[in-house]
Design a protein around this motif. Structure first.
Motif: not given
Length: 265
Positions: A62-67
């Motif tokens: 989720g974090v990397l998708s948002a980044v």
């Protein structure tokens, strides 16, 4: 993941196998998108079942998708400059092909919602980025500068690969059939392939070169620091931690000569 990759190849390479109109632009993208979402869910569930993705890995996803969704507008595709691929390459390298495939899909889905880029092209873009992240996880082992150079070269090649695949999604519908590089149903595979190669070189070589150069430079400059960060996070989160079973304690004889301490009569 193999089934999802096969569906992606069929979605891209159908002009070489079926007649035009079989996959019309009206209903094929929504159908492909729906099937893709199901397959992405299956990939995630299979990775969870095999221990490749746990709750911490899902949080990282989720974090990397948002980044990536936040990075994409920085390039905005101007002159082929795309800022999302180097993260896909590095994450796929560290966390594996299943994670890279899923991250490619979720990154493009999130960025499309943010930038308003939702359209019939979106499932093809998701598949293209999924292939970029997945193949990064299959690269051979390397360390140090050799690894960074390997990833930079792959990132450059993936820029051309992404453009090559995306052009297949609209090539059969974009040109006058009288053009020498247009799609013509019924032609032999070799002649059809030559027409597409000429179309790809004539229409998007410069654009793909901008993406390839961006990927190469970003991986070369930011790769060592990002790889270190990803691997530190993987160690602290204990991604794919080996399962160890402790041997049961050995029972000791009691004072009466038996294990439970009873007296034999």
């Amino acid at each position: 993941m193999a089934l999802a990759a096969f569906l992606g190849l069929v979605a891209f390479f159908w002009p070489f196998a079926v007649a035009p109109g079989t996959f019309s632009s009206g209903y094929a993208p929504p159908l492909i998108f729906g099937v893709l979402l199901v397959l992405v869910l299956c990939v995630v569930l299979s990775e969870i079942a095999e221990g490749g993705i746990d709750s911490k890995a899902l949080a990282m996803l989720g974090v990397l998708s948002a980044v990536n969704a936040a990075l994409r507008p920085l390039g905005a595709g101007t002159a082929g400059v795309e800022t999302v691929f180097f993260v896909l390459v590095l994450a796929g390298r560290v966390y594996g092909p299943g994670f890279g495939f899923t991250l490619g899909c979720t990154s493009l889905f999130a960025s499309a919602l943010i930038t308003g880029g939702v359209g019939p092209w979106m499932p093809y873009q998701m598949f293209g980025c999924a292939f970029v992240g997945m193949l990064a996880g299959f690269l051979p082992r390397a360390t140090g500068r050799s690894e960074v150079l390997l990833l930079a070269v792959y990132g450059s090649l993936s820029g051309y690969l992404f453009g090559f695949l995306l052009n297949l999604s609209f090539w059969p519908f974009s040109l006058d059939p009288n053009s020498s590089i247009a799609y013509l149903p019924g032609l032999p595979f070799t002649e059809q392939w030559q027409r597409y190669i000429a179309f790809d070189l004539a229409t998007s070589l410069g654009w793909d070169t901008g993406r390839a150069v961006t990927n190469f430079v970003c991986v070369l400059l930011a790769g060592p620091a990002v790889l270190t960060t990803f691997r530190r996070a993987a160690r602290r989160a204990r991604f794919r931690a080996p399962v160890r079973f402790a041997a049961p304690p050995t029972a000791q004889p009691g004072p009466g000569g038996t294990v439970d301490g009873s007296v034999q009569g």
